[in-house]
Design a protein around this motif. Structure first.
Motif, mmCIF file in Angstrom:
data_model
loop_
_atom_site.group_PDB
_atom_site.id
_atom_site.type_symbol
_atom_site.label_atom_id
_atom_site.label_comp_id
_atom_site.label_asym_id
_atom_site.label_seq_id
_atom_site.Cartn_x
_atom_site.Cartn_y
_atom_site.Cartn_z
ATOM 1 N N ARG A 1 0.823 -1.213 0.000
ATOM 2 C CA ARG A 1 0.000 0.000 0.000
ATOM 3 C C ARG A 1 0.855 1.261 0.000
ATOM 4 N NH1 ARG A 1 -5.200 0.864 3.858
ATOM 5 N NH2 ARG A 1 -6.110 -0.421 2.215
ATOM 6 N N GLY A 2 1.963 1.258 0.705
ATOM 7 C CA GLY A 2 2.829 2.439 0.743
ATOM 8 C C GLY A 2 3.831 2.499 -0.394
ATOM 9 N N GLY A 3 3.903 1.447 -1.204
ATOM 10 C CA GLY A 3 4.805 1.433 -2.349
ATOM 11 C C GLY A 3 6.222 1.012 -2.024
ATOM 12 N N GLU A 4 6.483 0.556 -0.805
ATOM 13 C CA GLU A 4 7.858 0.203 -0.431
ATOM 14 C C GLU A 4 8.283 -1.164 -0.968
ATOM 15 O OE1 GLU A 4 5.434 0.546 1.776
ATOM 16 O OE2 GLU A 4 5.746 2.400 2.932
ATOM 17 N N ILE A 5 7.301 -2.049 -1.205
ATOM 18 C CA ILE A 5 7.622 -3.421 -1.590
ATOM 19 C C ILE A 5 6.940 -3.759 -2.916
ATOM 20 C CG2 ILE A 5 7.443 -5.856 -0.946
ATOM 21 C CD1 ILE A 5 7.375 -4.986 1.959
ATOM 22 N N LEU A 6 7.705 -4.382 -3.803
ATOM 23 C CA LEU A 6 7.183 -4.885 -5.073
ATOM 24 C C LEU A 6 7.001 -6.396 -4.956
ATOM 25 C CD1 LEU A 6 6.667 -4.700 -8.214
ATOM 26 C CD2 LEU A 6 9.117 -5.130 -8.464
ATOM 27 N N SER B 1 7.422 -19.062 -8.390
ATOM 28 C CA SER B 1 7.705 -18.550 -7.048
ATOM 29 C C SER B 1 7.330 -17.076 -6.984
ATOM 30 C CB SER B 1 9.189 -18.714 -6.711
ATOM 31 O OG SER B 1 9.577 -20.067 -6.768
ATOM 32 N N PHE B 2 6.705 -16.687 -5.874
ATOM 33 C CA PHE B 2 6.401 -15.282 -5.637
ATOM 34 C C PHE B 2 7.532 -14.659 -4.840
ATOM 35 C CE2 PHE B 2 2.138 -17.014 -6.332
ATOM 36 C CZ PHE B 2 1.661 -16.107 -7.271
ATOM 37 N N LEU B 3 8.026 -13.522 -5.327
ATOM 38 C CA LEU B 3 9.150 -12.839 -4.694
ATOM 39 C C LEU B 3 8.738 -11.433 -4.272
ATOM 40 C CD1 LEU B 3 11.976 -13.859 -7.189
ATOM 41 C CD2 LEU B 3 11.338 -15.000 -5.074
ATOM 42 N N THR B 4 9.461 -10.907 -3.317
ATOM 43 C CA THR B 4 9.262 -9.519 -2.896
ATOM 44 C C THR B 4 10.586 -8.786 -3.014
ATOM 45 O OG1 THR B 4 9.775 -9.982 -0.570
ATOM 46 C CG2 THR B 4 7.472 -10.199 -1.259
ATOM 47 N N ASP B 5 10.487 -7.496 -3.261
ATOM 48 C CA ASP B 5 11.700 -6.694 -3.408
ATOM 49 C C ASP B 5 11.445 -5.300 -2.854
ATOM 50 O OD1 ASP B 5 14.466 -6.488 -4.772
ATOM 51 O OD2 ASP B 5 13.392 -4.713 -5.490
ATOM 52 N N THR B 6 12.449 -4.744 -2.232
ATOM 53 C CA THR B 6 12.321 -3.393 -1.681
ATOM 54 C C THR B 6 12.395 -2.324 -2.756
ATOM 55 O OG1 THR B 6 14.701 -3.390 -1.244
ATOM 56 C CG2 THR B 6 13.241 -3.998 0.573
ATOM 57 N N PHE B 7 12.793 -2.723 -3.969
ATOM 58 C CA PHE B 7 12.725 -1.835 -5.131
ATOM 59 C C PHE B 7 13.582 -0.589 -4.953
ATOM 60 C CE2 PHE B 7 10.147 0.328 -8.542
ATOM 61 C CZ PHE B 7 10.470 -0.601 -9.509
ATOM 62 N N ARG B 8 14.772 -0.785 -4.430
ATOM 63 C CA ARG B 8 15.699 0.326 -4.241
ATOM 64 C C ARG B 8 16.923 0.147 -5.131
ATOM 65 N NH1 ARG B 8 17.011 1.067 1.968
ATOM 66 N NH2 ARG B 8 18.347 2.641 1.007
ATOM 67 N N LYS C 1 19.341 -7.401 0.903
ATOM 68 C CA LYS C 1 18.045 -6.907 0.469
ATOM 69 C C LYS C 1 17.728 -7.279 -0.974
ATOM 70 C CE LYS C 1 17.742 -3.134 3.770
ATOM 71 N NZ LYS C 1 17.527 -1.684 3.976
ATOM 72 N N PHE C 2 18.379 -8.309 -1.490
ATOM 73 C CA PHE C 2 18.012 -8.805 -2.808
ATOM 74 C C PHE C 2 16.651 -9.488 -2.704
ATOM 75 C CE2 PHE C 2 21.959 -7.433 -4.139
ATOM 76 C CZ PHE C 2 22.172 -7.712 -5.482
ATOM 77 N N PRO C 3 15.964 -9.725 -3.848
ATOM 78 C CA PRO C 3 14.620 -10.306 -3.801
ATOM 79 C C PRO C 3 14.546 -11.566 -2.937
ATOM 80 C CG PRO C 3 15.172 -9.656 -6.037
ATOM 81 C CD PRO C 3 16.416 -9.480 -5.232
ATOM 82 N N ARG C 4 13.453 -11.635 -2.196
ATOM 83 C CA ARG C 4 13.233 -12.771 -1.313
ATOM 84 C C ARG C 4 11.932 -13.481 -1.684
ATOM 85 N NH1 ARG C 4 14.478 -10.532 4.810
ATOM 86 N NH2 ARG C 4 16.664 -9.931 4.484
ATOM 87 N N VAL C 5 11.881 -14.772 -1.363
ATOM 88 C CA VAL C 5 10.650 -15.524 -1.562
ATOM 89 C C VAL C 5 9.608 -15.012 -0.582
ATOM 90 C CG1 VAL C 5 9.564 -17.800 -1.444
ATOM 91 C CG2 VAL C 5 11.877 -17.550 -2.376
ATOM 92 N N MET C 6 8.399 -14.763 -1.098
ATOM 93 C CA MET C 6 7.328 -14.232 -0.263
ATOM 94 C C MET C 6 6.922 -15.260 0.792
ATOM 95 S SD MET C 6 3.712 -12.588 -1.541
ATOM 96 C CE MET C 6 3.046 -14.167 -2.068
ATOM 97 N N GLN C 7 6.805 -14.817 2.013
ATOM 98 C CA GLN C 7 6.493 -15.712 3.121
ATOM 99 C C GLN C 7 5.009 -15.617 3.473
ATOM 100 O OE1 GLN C 7 8.852 -17.852 4.366
ATOM 101 N NE2 GLN C 7 10.119 -16.983 2.734
#
Length: 761
Positions: free
Chosen positions: A259-264, A276-283, A290-296
């Motif tokens: 919602r805040g746009g911090e995570i992709l 696999s679903f991944l999350t990234d801080t997009f920085r 802080k490389f992409p991680r598997v969504m928990q």
């Protein structure tokens, strides 16, 4: 495709050598025979190459080869199928008809004829071919049920296409879309003019690869990377690939932002079935940790989960084909309490069906759900639906099809609203796409209010899980329709006539009696049905007139009633004019003879106080035929009779604009809607467009003299916001080319001021 053209060049060389040797006499017969054998071998090689491309579903490459091969009934069939898959519908129909005429009765001919007619919105013809196709299918085959479903969809679409249209839809154009797929567009949380999307376009990471992931530069396909686009001044800037750490040789499909746009959130997959679903801080300034991680969370790509919508950090929606659903893909949600995720919960039979429900989007207030489904009541493929959650009933309403033009006869998916609730973005492979799925902008007439209120407790979560899970239905049983064996392919196939484009040279009218033509405005009503029987009479009269008088042209001006924001009403008015122009072009009127203008709600002929007459007559497209004085033509405009007490005086100003010399200020030329505040502040805002060009020209003001126009320009440029604006001259409502202005100053003396100040440099 480079190797194909080299081969064609080689073939021409061989044929040329054959001709040369033939001219040398009988002593070279052996050489000639050898060359002919080489030509035949080469042609057989092209045949085989086309077949390989076809089997690999490289339809665009296959089509280019089939276009040059001998028109056997088999080649015509394959050419027709390939043309359908790349969106060349007219070529596909011609090829299939020719294949049938050459004696082909392959069952694929029937189903692709049906699919083509469905794509064109010719539902009766499509139904007839689907029924014929049923004769070739075993009664126990799943394909039989799917064909029956298509017949039922045609029946639904045939009637539903007349419902009131809620929006306009526009392709983002070649600066964004390609012949490949553009999917899953997301508006940037921090910049409303920026979008992110995925595409398997040329240049994607990893290059061309086969299904097993190995490189294959001939039969391989590109995987999807994630990209960004931004609009400035109404035009989309160039497409840029996002962080190279995120894009890989696999498909990287963007899902959502927090919602805040911090995570992709994004999906990494080989086949869109598992991943696999991944999350990234997009920085950009990354640290290794802080490389992409598997969504928990319990959303698992390997179980067939996809299409995540992140409502907030504690509530996700997604689609899945996991066991326990209602059939096909269903929509689910899950929540997190005290750091612990719940198991996925099916949204229930009010939303899900025995068909597929995918790509969910929940509005900011959590009460309106959009999704795509290929259920029976669709226009052909996947359509976009909406459902509202009732606080009193604690239930979702019956999903409603959004209708044309949001939906089409093909697949319309990944619909998402913009933050302002005025527009949205989706992917569609409709016939207007450039190839594959394109990104389309949806402009709503009325703001979606559910998007304007941000809440933190989703209403439907108040319903207990047990209530959502208690109703489990078996797969829907569809009764097999009786076959209409009397239907015959011969009833539907008709020879297609080529459109005759009229000659551009001037005609000799000496001795011709002046012709009178009566033209009325096109009324479209709330249904937005421009091409209705009454309007067709007027449009066909215009076509007949323009074909008789090649020097004549037509102006189409779109008017509207107030339905939304001024910039939307203005833009929609010219989009309606484009629909009428499309009909003229399809019937042989060249683009350079059609001029379009949109004026929105500014020049009503009926006062808004008379709601009934206003809705009837202010929703109109005015037609004006323009011809040189020597053309023996008199046009009589059959304007509606409005009671004096209901007339709106503003219409007179537009009529005056169409006579004599006037000046306007040109703001900007853009390919998309222009949303600048000036649209609401200034008067006489118009959009002009020459058919065949991409840009919409926005102008403001109507000035009788150059001095008045210059004063207005100085006022606007003094704010330092509109330094690129210019003054343009209009005569009888049409802009004048600056190269021709000097020749008109004797008739219009005020032009000398324009020439001295605007053209002196």
């Amino acid at each position: 495709m480079k190797h194909i053209f080299l081969c064609i060049t080689g073939a021409l060389s061989i044929i040329l050598l054959t001709i040369i040797f033939s001219s040398c006499g009988s002593s070279n017969l052996l050489v000639e025979d050898t060359v002919l054998v080489n030509v035949q071998s080469y042609v057989r090689g092209l045949d085989g190459q086309a077949e390989k491309y076809f089997k690999a579903e490289k339809y665009r490459e296959a089509l280019e080869l089939y276009k040059g091969l001998k028109s056997t009934k088999e080649n015509l069939l394959y050419k027709g199928i390939a043309a359908y898959h790349v969106g060349e519908i007219d070529l596909s129909l011609r090829s299939l008809i020719d294949s049938y005429s050459n004696g082909n009765r392959d069952k694929r001919l029937y189903v692709y004829m049906a699919d083509n007619y469905l794509t064109q919105g010719k539902y009766e013809q499509a139904t007839s071919f689907y029924k014929n196709y049923l004769r070739f299918i075993d009664k126990d085959s799943p394909e039989r049920n799917e064909t029956i479903h298509k017949i039922k969809r045609c029946g639904f679409a045939k009637d539903y296409k007349y419902v009131d249209q809620r929006a306009f839809v526009e392709n983002l154009g070649e600066s964004v879309n390609t012949i490949y797929d553009e999917l899953s567009a997301l508006q940037s949380p921090g910049n409303p003019n920026k979008y992110y999307f995925s595409s398997n376009r040329n240049g994607s990471t990893g290059g061309l690869r086969s299904e097993d992931g190995t490189k294959d530069n001939i039969y391989g396909s590109y995987s999807s990377d994630m990209y960004a686009i931004e609009t400035t001044g109404g035009n989309w800037n160039f497409v840029s690939s996002i962080d190279p750490v995120l894009n890989t040789p696999r498909h990287d499909i963007i899902q959502d932002f927090s919602r805040g746009g911090e995570i992709l959130y994004y999906l990494k997959t080989n086949d869109f079935k598992e991943g696999s679903f991944l999350t990234d801080t997009f920085r950009i300034d990354r640290e290794l940790v802080k490389f992409p991680r598997v969504m928990q969370c319990p959303i698992v790509g390997d179980l067939g989960d996809r299409d995540i919508r992140v409502f907030d950090d504690n509530t996700y929606l997604f689609s899945s084909i996991r066991k326990g659903g209602y059939g096909g893909y269903d929509l689910y949600f899950l929540t997190k309490e005290d750091g612990v995720w719940s198991d996925p919960i099916n949204l229930g039979p009010e939303i899900n069906s025995s068909f597929d429900e995918i790509t969910p989007y929940l509005t900011s207030n959590g009460s309106k759900l959009y999704f795509s489904s290929n259920r029976i009541n669709s226009m052909g493929g996947y359509d976009v639906y909406e459902s509202d959650f009732g606080l009193e009933t604690s239930k979702w309403s019956k999903p409603a099809n959004l209708g044309l033009p949001i939906n089409s006869s093909r697949d319309d998916i990944y619909f998402r609203l913009a933050a302002d609730g005025l527009s949205g973005m989706m992917s569609s492979n409709r016939v207007e796409s450039m190839g594959g799925h394109d990104l389309f902008m949806v402009y709503f007439k009325n703001q979606i209010q559910d998007q304007m209120n941000l809440i933190y407790t989703v209403p439907f979560l108040k319903v207990r899980e047990s209530k959502l899970l208690e109703e489990v239905s078996k797969a829907e049983e569809i009764a097999i329709a009786k076959e209409d064996k009397k239907d015959s392919i011969g009833v539907i196939i008709e020879s297609e006539e080529e459109v005759v484009v009229e000659a551009e040279e001037k005609k000799d009218y000496s001795g011709m009696k002046k012709r009178e033509v009566v033209i009325a405005s096109l009324l479209y009503g709330a249904s937005e049905n421009i091409i209705n029987p009454q309007n067709l009479t007027q449009l066909n009269r215009v076509i007949e007139t323009l074909k008789i008088f090649p020097e004549a042209s037509v102006e189409i001006t779109g008017h509207a009633v107030k339905e939304g924001l001024p910039e939307f009403d203005l833009y929609f008015s010219i989009k309606r004019a484009e629909k009428a122009a499309d009909y003229l072009k399809q019937n042989g009127i060249s683009s350079n003879r059609i001029f379009l203008r949109g004026v929105g709600t500014q020049y009503s002929i009926v006062s808004s106080s008379n709601v009934i007459l206003s809705n009837k007559y202010n929703r109109r497209l005015e037609l004006r035929i323009v011809a040189p004085s020597e053309v023996p033509l008199r046009v009589i405009y059959n304007n509606p009779s409005i009671p004096d007490q209901s007339k709106d005086k503003k219409a007179k100003k537009f009529t005056a604009f169409q006579s004599g010399l006037k000046y306007k200020i040109s703001l900007i030329a853009t390919k998309q809607m222009y949303k600048d505040p000036i649209i609401r502040i200034e008067s006489d805002v118009m959009i002009d467009k020459e058919i065949g060009t991409e840009n919409y020209q926005y102008t403001v003001g109507i000035f009788e003299t150059y001095s008045h126009a210059r004063s207005a320009k100085s006022r606007l440029t003094s704010t330092n916001q509109y330094n690129s604006i210019s003054i343009e001259t209009y005569i009888d409502g049409r802009i004048v080319d600056r190269n021709n202005i000097s020749s008109l100053q004797s008739k219009y003396p005020d032009l000398i001021n324009f020439i001295n100040y605007e053209m002196s440099n």
